[in-house]
Every structure is written in C-alpha cells, then in structure tokens.
Scaffold this motif. Structure first.
Motif, PDB file in Angstrom:
ATOM      1  N   THR A   1       5.667  12.754   5.925  1.00 56.23           N
ATOM      2  CA  THR A   1       5.087  11.801   6.749  1.00 56.23           C
ATOM      3  C   THR A   1       6.024  11.359   7.784  1.00 56.23           C
ATOM      4  O   THR A   1       7.159  11.232   7.502  1.00 56.23           O
ATOM      5  CB  THR A   1       4.676  10.484   5.968  1.00 56.23           C
ATOM      6  N   VAL A   2       5.734  11.104   8.857  1.00 59.31           N
ATOM      7  CA  VAL A   2       6.604  10.302  10.094  1.00 59.31           C
ATOM      8  C   VAL A   2       6.195   8.763  10.069  1.00 59.31           C
ATOM      9  O   VAL A   2       6.941   8.222  10.895  1.00 59.31           O
ATOM     10  CB  VAL A   2       6.539  10.859  11.218  1.00 59.31           C
ATOM     11  N   SER A   3       5.141   8.448   9.484  1.00 57.94           N
ATOM     12  CA  SER A   3       4.626   7.024   9.682  1.00 57.94           C
ATOM     13  C   SER A   3       3.633   6.979   8.625  1.00 57.94           C
ATOM     14  O   SER A   3       2.723   7.732   8.399  1.00 57.94           O
ATOM     15  CB  SER A   3       4.499   6.828  11.001  1.00 57.94           C
ATOM     16  N   GLY A   4       3.405   5.704   7.840  1.00 60.02           N
ATOM     17  CA  GLY A   4       2.229   5.465   7.180  1.00 60.02           C
ATOM     18  C   GLY A   4       1.307   4.578   7.967  1.00 60.02           C
ATOM     19  O   GLY A   4       0.478   4.008   7.325  1.00 60.02           O
TER      20      GLY A   4
ATOM     21  N   TYR B   1       1.146  -3.948   3.451  1.00 61.67           N
ATOM     22  CA  TYR B   1       2.394  -3.215   4.090  1.00 61.67           C
ATOM     23  C   TYR B   1       2.407  -2.254   3.490  1.00 61.67           C
ATOM     24  O   TYR B   1       2.367  -1.894   2.451  1.00 61.67           O
ATOM     25  CB  TYR B   1       3.288  -4.539   4.234  1.00 61.67           C
ATOM     26  N   THR B   2       3.299  -1.242   4.212  1.00 61.53           N
ATOM     27  CA  THR B   2       3.816  -0.098   3.171  1.00 61.53           C
ATOM     28  C   THR B   2       5.308  -0.283   3.404  1.00 61.53           C
ATOM     29  O   THR B   2       5.990  -0.977   4.276  1.00 61.53           O
ATOM     30  CB  THR B   2       3.685   1.330   4.209  1.00 61.53           C
ATOM     31  N   PHE B   3       5.971   0.441   2.303  1.00 65.42           N
ATOM     32  CA  PHE B   3       7.564   0.234   2.427  1.00 65.42           C
ATOM     33  C   PHE B   3       7.755   1.729   1.523  1.00 65.42           C
ATOM     34  O   PHE B   3       8.035   1.773   0.529  1.00 65.42           O
ATOM     35  CB  PHE B   3       8.195  -0.943   1.635  1.00 65.42           C
ATOM     36  N   GLY B   4       8.108   2.726   2.528  1.00 70.13           N
ATOM     37  CA  GLY B   4       8.364   3.989   1.844  1.00 70.13           C
ATOM     38  C   GLY B   4       9.220   4.989   2.855  1.00 70.13           C
ATOM     39  O   GLY B   4       9.651   4.381   3.871  1.00 70.13           O
ATOM     40  N   PRO B   5       9.628   5.923   2.267  1.00 70.87           N
ATOM     41  CA  PRO B   5      10.281   6.975   3.039  1.00 70.87           C
ATOM     42  C   PRO B   5       9.600   7.577   4.210  1.00 70.87           C
ATOM     43  O   PRO B   5       8.351   7.970   4.022  1.00 70.87           O
ATOM     44  CB  PRO B   5      10.855   7.818   2.060  1.00 70.87           C
ATOM     45  N   THR B   6      10.166   7.991   5.124  1.00 71.12           N
ATOM     46  CA  THR B   6       9.589   8.681   6.351  1.00 71.12           C
ATOM     47  C   THR B   6      10.773   9.857   6.680  1.00 71.12           C
ATOM     48  O   THR B   6      11.854   9.626   6.420  1.00 71.12           O
ATOM     49  CB  THR B   6       9.411   7.549   7.550  1.00 71.12           C
ATOM     50  N   PHE B   7      10.212  10.739   7.270  1.00 76.05           N
ATOM     51  CA  PHE B   7      11.036  11.960   7.802  1.00 76.05           C
ATOM     52  C   PHE B   7      10.715  12.549   9.151  1.00 76.05           C
ATOM     53  O   PHE B   7       9.555  12.553   9.524  1.00 76.05           O
ATOM     54  CB  PHE B   7      10.617  13.041   6.653  1.00 76.05           C
ATOM     55  N   ARG B   8      11.847  12.408   9.806  1.00 76.50           N
ATOM     56  CA  ARG B   8      11.663  12.999  11.257  1.00 76.50           C
ATOM     57  C   ARG B   8      12.583  14.227  11.351  1.00 76.50           C
ATOM     58  O   ARG B   8      13.916  14.034  11.051  1.00 76.50           O
ATOM     59  CB  ARG B   8      11.957  11.795  12.147  1.00 76.50           C
TER      60      ARG B   8
ATOM     61  N   LEU C   1       0.798  -1.264  -0.122  1.00 76.96           N
ATOM     62  CA  LEU C   1      -0.050   0.073  -0.046  1.00 76.96           C
ATOM     63  C   LEU C   1       0.990   1.367   0.023  1.00 76.96           C
ATOM     64  O   LEU C   1       1.682   1.389   0.851  1.00 76.96           O
ATOM     65  CB  LEU C   1      -0.959  -0.071   1.311  1.00 76.96           C
ATOM     66  N   HIS C   2       0.588   2.154  -0.885  1.00 74.73           N
ATOM     67  CA  HIS C   2       1.486   3.335  -1.184  1.00 74.73           C
ATOM     68  C   HIS C   2       0.675   4.342  -0.024  1.00 74.73           C
ATOM     69  O   HIS C   2      -0.399   4.807  -0.471  1.00 74.73           O
ATOM     70  CB  HIS C   2       1.698   3.869  -2.485  1.00 74.73           C
ATOM     71  N   THR C   3       1.168   4.559   0.971  1.00 77.95           N
ATOM     72  CA  THR C   3       0.411   5.893   1.827  1.00 77.95           C
ATOM     73  C   THR C   3       1.181   7.041   1.489  1.00 77.95           C
ATOM     74  O   THR C   3       2.340   7.097   0.933  1.00 77.95           O
ATOM     75  CB  THR C   3       0.860   5.513   3.362  1.00 77.95           C
TER      76      THR C   3
END
Length: 476
Positions: A202-205, A220-227, A153-155
């Motif tokens: 996003t910090v989480s999907g 499942y998601t598999f993507g970049p996250t940013f903090r 799933l692309h969040t």
RNA sequence: UCCCCUGUAGCUCAGUUGGUUAGAGCAUCUGACUGUUAAUCAGAGGGUCGCUGGUUCAAGUCCAGCCGGGGGAGCCA
C-alpha cells in the motif's frame, strides 16, 4: 528477572533501600565509579564499586557497552554530579563488550557513522532519546484519537487497488521471477499469481479509511506505507508510517481544526512527558548549530520552537494568497528564487521555506490549491479552478500533513476519474460510496517520521526510524 | 533521476605550490593516581591515504574511470 528501573531510583525517596540495577556500562572512572544506563531514562545511575569486593578480573571487563547486574544500597551521592548513587554489594558481569571491537565508545560519533551501526546505535543517548520519544508519539496519537471518539481502522498492507496514485508501488508476488508462468501470447500470466491479479504494498490507506468513516463516523489508520520512488533526500523513506484520520460530515475547515488541534496536542504531550530527552536533544541541537554559519541557524532552539507551536495558532492562507505573498517578497524581487512563481505552479521547497521560516515564522496551512496539481479525489471548489485541499508546513521539515475534503458528488468524481485516466472499474467500490448515502467528509495524512523529526529536531529521517529503508539500502 | 561536496588510524579530522620516516584529538593497551563526572597524568601500539589505471625523477596531493558516503533538487508524507 525483577530489577529496579533507573528512572524510578533517581528521585531520592528510596534512599536506604536495597536495589537491583541491570543495564549497560557507559563509563567506568577511577576503577570505582560505574555509570550505567538501562534505557528507562536518558540519565545514568552511578554505581560505586569497592575494589575489595569486586575482583580486578571483573573490573577490567567493565568497559563501555558491557552488560551488568548489581545489587546494593541506594545512598545519597557524595559527589556533586548526581543526587543518588548505589553502593554496590554484589556485581555480576553478564556480557562483555570487547573495546577493540565495540564501535560505540564514549566520544562524539557522527550520525552517519551510527547509521551504519543501526543495530547498536540504540545504546547512544541521542538514539535512545529519539526512540523513547517515537514511542511516546505513537502512544499519544492513539490516545488523542481514542479520547476524541475515533476508531482505529486497519487498512490492508497488501493491496489489489492500483488507483491510489500516491507514487510508485512495490510489487508483491509469489511467482518465480526467473521462470514465471506465461499466457499463450508470452506475457507473464498474472492470474497464476497468489491473488490471481497484480498486487502491491500500500502507498496509502486513505481510500479504505473513507469507507470506514462513512459508517463509523470518525476513523484513523496508523500503519506502514511503502513508496518505490527513487527519492534520495533526508525527508523520504521507502517504508514509513502514516496516520490518516478520516471524518464523515467534516468540511475543509473542520479538517484544518482537527489537524491543528492534533499536532499541537502531540507537541504538548512530548513537552509534558519527555522533558529529559527533549532537554538533551535541545542541547545537542544547540551544539550542532554553533558550527553552522549564523544565517543558517534557526532562530529558535528545539524546546523554544516546540513551546511556540504548542502555544500559538497556525497561519492559514489560501494558495492564491500565498502566491501573492511570494510575488511581493524580497527574494522574488531580488530574483533569489530559482523557480518561477505564477498562479498554477506547484510551490517549490524554496517557496515553502520562505513562507514558513522567513515570512510567517510559524506553521502555515495552505488551502485551496489549483485542481491540476492535486489528486483526483479532492473536492472541487465553486470557483471551478481550485480544490478543497490543505497542506500543513512546519519550519525545518516542510510539508508534514497533506489533506483535503473529499469529492462526495458522484458526477463530479466520475468526471475527475476521466480527467485523471482512472478506469471506473478499478475503483467501483470507491464510487459506490457516493452512490449510497454519500455525505461530505474530509481527512488528512501525517507522516509519522516527519512528526518525530519535528519533535526531536533530528535533521535526517533515517535517524528517527530504527531501521530505515531507502533506495539501495535494506540492511538489518 | 539530476546537481554539488566528500573518501587519510577504531572514531572525528589536519596534511602547504607534488618533495625525507603521513600527523593531532578521542578511543585502545601499559603504568601512576583514587570521590570521579566524556576524570587526570606519563608512555606505547595502531595506516595498502576507497579501488583501478595514468602523468611525473617523485603522487595522500594532479588527471581519468569505477565504488562508497553526505548535502541539495524533483516526487511526496
């Protein structure tokens, strides 16, 4: 152009055939023996050059880092260091690498130094191995989930939700920051921004993944996250990749079973498919450990550690039991811990490290943490004090997975929102999931770079992502 | 954000209680050798000792400030 991958030539079954090699020079010895690497494997192939055939002008420029393309016959090697080699018929120098300027020379460079040359560090054995394995882990993750009936799933990467609560966020805006539009009372007019409201990276999907799971079953998601946390450690990045499976009708035990099976699958996959790269990294780590004092050396080398994880069950204990173990531990009795231990505190790094590396000596899953130190969406347990959370801790890294059974009861979740000061109107859509066809469900987040650290044995997270993003550093 | 360590040749590092012309290994260049495995042997070049200021007859060395890098902690994945 068509050329033969070095990986495919190192077995001897193509002896006698004419092959084409394209790659980069590693070393050139005796004006004759050219070690070339093309990235297909950690191993080099040896090209044997006849000085009559290749001019001195060209030979002078066969320096470390230069790119070449050569054809010749694949023959059995007369030397002892390799099984096969190529007797060069034609050799073309594609691009020189001036040795006075090219920073990657055939010597040991520090990882710090190579980090500043991130655009060229792919050319080293260590980093090419790490990034081949990183790819392998990406592929294995998709394969595992696909084979087990999950949907990817692309969040969203840009989010208007500010309720994720996982950390400081990076603001996304198209407003002119030197001269933003203002409302009558002088504040920046957010309605004028691109999305008509404040938006962030996003910090989480997870919250969106829950929406998908409650229809598609397993996602499942598999993507970049940013903090945007000002974290300066060897385990944190401002931009990292995260895997977040979410499964409908799963409880905490199902969630742990999934996480453990998943992690062990990935480790096995690496052992089965990246043996050459892991052997190199194992040796590299062993050499590095030699310079460390005996009490800081890990008991198992990289390969032994991975095999152990692949073959053994993880330890599962509750937070309450973990506190009891810590209170009965030698370092606690000898007052070696810097931070106090009592029920209700969050476990410190030193405590986690003791449990994983000294006490159990294997990956540990800690469950049922006090509600006060965990996120609002985790399901309240019957004891009224703890939530159905789980963290997986591994040697050398610490927390690699954090997950929970989610609170599926609307009333309980609304109460939690109040307690955590989250306005209901901000996550009306998340609450809707509990109004319409609610069911228990659970999921977890795996930090992809921490997984790659664990599998490769690299000690700094900045060395397992091609171009790390950390506070005060966005080079390349 | 806090604590600790560190900055000397292209790289990795040594440099004594402050004292002559700042050293080594690797890399580079020149030559020798030519089945080598990070080849070997001989020679050469290469330094504003992070920056600024101070103490001193004298500072790579001592002091202060600034800048950079690393390790640890917190936050987390």
């Amino acid at each position: 152009m068509k050329y033969d991958a070095i990986k495919s030539l190192l077995s001897t079954d193509k002896i006698g055939s004419t092959v084409t090699i394209c790659g980069w020079v590693r070393t050139f010895r005796n004006d004759t023996f050219l070690a070339v690497n093309d990235g297909s494997t950690i191993k080099n192939i040896q090209l044997v050059i006849d000085r009559e055939e290749v001019s001195e002008e060209i030979r002078k420029k066969l320096t470390t880092g230069a790119s070449i393309c050569a054809t010749g016959e694949l023959i059995e090697s007369k030397g002892s260091g390799q099984a096969t080699e190529v007797k060069v018929a034609t050799l073309e120098l594609l691009g020189e690498a001036n040795p006075d300027e090219f920073p990657i020379q055939m010597k040991r460079h520090s990882l710090d130094f190579l980090r500043e040359k991130a655009h060229l560090r792919f050319r080293t054995s260590t980093f090419s191995a790490v990034f081949r394995i990183r790819h392998g882990m990406t592929f294995a993750i998709h394969k595992y989930f696909n084979d087990n009936g999950f949907y990817n799933l692309h969040t969203p990467i840009i989010t208007g939700s500010d309720a994720e609560g996982a950390g400081e966020m990076f603001r996304v805006t198209t407003l002119d920051i030197d001269n933003p539009p203002r409302t009558e009372d002088g504040k920046v007019d957010e309605k004028e921004d691109f999305f008509g409201k404040i938006s962030n990276l996003t910090v989480s999907g997870q919250l969106e993944a829950e929406l998908g799971a409650m229809a598609l079953g397993k996602v499942y998601t598999f993507g970049p996250t940013f903090r945007a946390e000002n974290s300066n450690t060897s385990r944190h990045l401002a931009e990292f990749w995260m895997i977040e499976p979410e499964v409908a009708f799963n409880d905490l035990v199902d969630n742990m079973d999934l996480a453990e099976d998943f992690l062990r699958y990935l480790v096995k996959y690496a052992l089965d498919n990246f043996a050459d790269d892991l052997a190199f990294l194992d040796e590299r780590e062993a050499k590095e450990n030699q310079s460390k004092p005996a009490n800081e050396r890990p008991e198992l080398g990289l390969l032994d550690k991975l095999k152990f994880v692949a073959d053994n069950d993880f330890e599962r204990i509750t937070y309450t039991e973990a506190i009891r173990v810590l209170l009965n531990s030698k370092p606690y009795k000898k007052k070696k811990f810097k931070f106090p231990i009592e029920w209700g505190i969050d476990l410190q790094s030193e405590h986690e490290r003791f449990l994983v590396e000294k006490h159990f000596k294997k990956p540990v899953i800690i469950t049922d943490y006090p509600a006060g130190i965990k996120a609002f969406y985790m399901r309240a347990n019957e004891d009224g004090k703890t939530v159905a959370a789980m963290d997986i801790l591994v040697p050398g890294i610490g927390e690699i997975i954090g997950g929970s059974q989610r609170e599926e009861r609307l009333d309980e979740l609304v109460e939690k929102c109040k307690a955590f000061n989250i306005p209901e109107e901000h996550i009306w859509w998340y609450l809707d999931l509990r109004k319409f066809g609610t069911a228990k469900h659970a999921g977890f987040g795996l930090g992809f770079e921490r997984l790659v650290m664990f599998v490769t044995g690299m000690g700094n997270i900045r060395d397992v992502i091609p171009f790390p993003r950390t506070p005060q550093n966005a080079e390349f």
